[in-house]
Scaffold this active site. Structure first.
Site, PDB file in Angstrom:
ATOM      1  N   ALA A  75      30.686  11.286  30.723  1.00  0.00           N
ATOM      2  CA  ALA A  75      31.209   9.948  30.441  1.00  0.00           C
ATOM      3  C   ALA A  75      31.818   9.911  29.049  1.00  0.00           C
ATOM      4  O   ALA A  75      31.486  10.717  28.179  1.00  0.00           O
ATOM      5  CB  ALA A  75      30.098   8.905  30.559  1.00  0.00           C
ATOM      6  N   ASP A  76      32.696   8.948  28.860  1.00  0.00           N
ATOM      7  CA  ASP A  76      33.257   8.670  27.540  1.00  0.00           C
ATOM      8  C   ASP A  76      33.475   7.172  27.430  1.00  0.00           C
ATOM      9  O   ASP A  76      33.897   6.534  28.397  1.00  0.00           O
ATOM     10  CB  ASP A  76      34.581   9.412  27.317  1.00  0.00           C
ATOM     11  CG  ASP A  76      35.050   9.270  25.884  1.00  0.00           C
ATOM     12  OD1 ASP A  76      34.336   9.768  24.984  1.00  0.00           O
ATOM     13  OD2 ASP A  76      36.088   8.634  25.650  1.00  0.00           O
ATOM     14  N   THR A  77      33.157   6.622  26.270  1.00  0.00           N
ATOM     15  CA  THR A  77      33.279   5.179  26.040  1.00  0.00           C
ATOM     16  C   THR A  77      34.195   4.920  24.854  1.00  0.00           C
ATOM     17  O   THR A  77      34.100   5.603  23.834  1.00  0.00           O
ATOM     18  CB  THR A  77      31.890   4.552  25.781  1.00  0.00           C
ATOM     19  OG1 THR A  77      31.054   4.792  26.915  1.00  0.00           O
ATOM     20  CG2 THR A  77      31.989   3.047  25.545  1.00  0.00           C
ATOM     21  N   GLY A 112      34.744   5.697  31.015  1.00  0.00           N
ATOM     22  CA  GLY A 112      35.158   6.517  32.146  1.00  0.00           C
ATOM     23  C   GLY A 112      34.044   7.497  32.446  1.00  0.00           C
ATOM     24  O   GLY A 112      33.420   8.020  31.527  1.00  0.00           O
TER      25      GLY A 112
END
EC number: 3.6.1.9
Length: 196
Positions: A75-77, A112
């Protein structure tokens, strides 16, 4: 939930580990070093997906060498206002500037994530709208000195003490703002299991 493979959370974030633990599913963690470079031609939503893919690719390479099979979660925020992205600050001054810009306004938090098995590659992003109250320079400085949120996109942690006093509204998934949209991840895991 009967998992066909073990879950590997490829993240260095303690918050993502804490969130995934809320599912009560067994998992292990793996750290991967990827550049996480922003592409200025992409939207924030496209950037978080690209970075999550990049992390999943790195884990897939490691697993291929060891011949392990797993459900890989990456994930990446990012915090953004429109196309303007607020990353992790380099220190107090940059964090102060970010919070001065965000205070009194609504911004978006995009996460994502990618779930990858040997046969399935699922990616999506989730957006939550967060509005901060107006914050004085003193309130911003006090928060930064107390919490030192320099490892957080946008220079704040919604779960931090003091920050709760400055959140006016949240439209969307709270857990997404912390770093992992649990309900969407849960639904995607169920869909993956159904396809195995």
């Amino acid at each position: 939930m009967n998992l066909p493979y073990p879950i590997i959370l490829a993240s260095q974030s303690p918050r993502r580990r804490e969130l995934l633990a809320l599912t009560l599913l067994p998992f292990e963690t793996m750290s991967v070093n990827t550049p996480e470079t922003l592409n200025p031609t992409l939207s924030p939503e496209e950037n978080v997906l690209a970075i999550a893919h990049e992390k999943a690719d790195a884990v897939a390479t490691i697993l291929a060498h060891t011949k392990r099979q797993a459900i890989v979660l990456t994930a990446d925020t990012m915090v953004a206002q429109g196309r303007h992205i607020f990353g992790k600050p380099s220190g107090f001054d940059e964090a102060f500037s970010m919070l001065q810009h965000l205070q009194g306004k609504t911004h978006q938090v995009h996460t994502g994530f990618t779930l990858r098995t040997p046969t399935i590659n699922h990616s999506e992003y989730v957006t939550t709208h967060v509005t901060l109250n107006a914050m004085s320079s003193e309130a911003i400085a006090h928060y930064l000195h107390q919490q030192q949120p320099y490892d957080k996109a946008g220079s704040y942690g919604i779960q931090d003490p003091l920050m709760a006093c400055h959140i006016s509204s949240i439209n969307g998934c709270y857990y997404n703002v912390v770093g992992l949209p649990l309900s969407r991840v849960w639904l995607a895991l169920q869909a993956i299991i159904a396809q195995q």
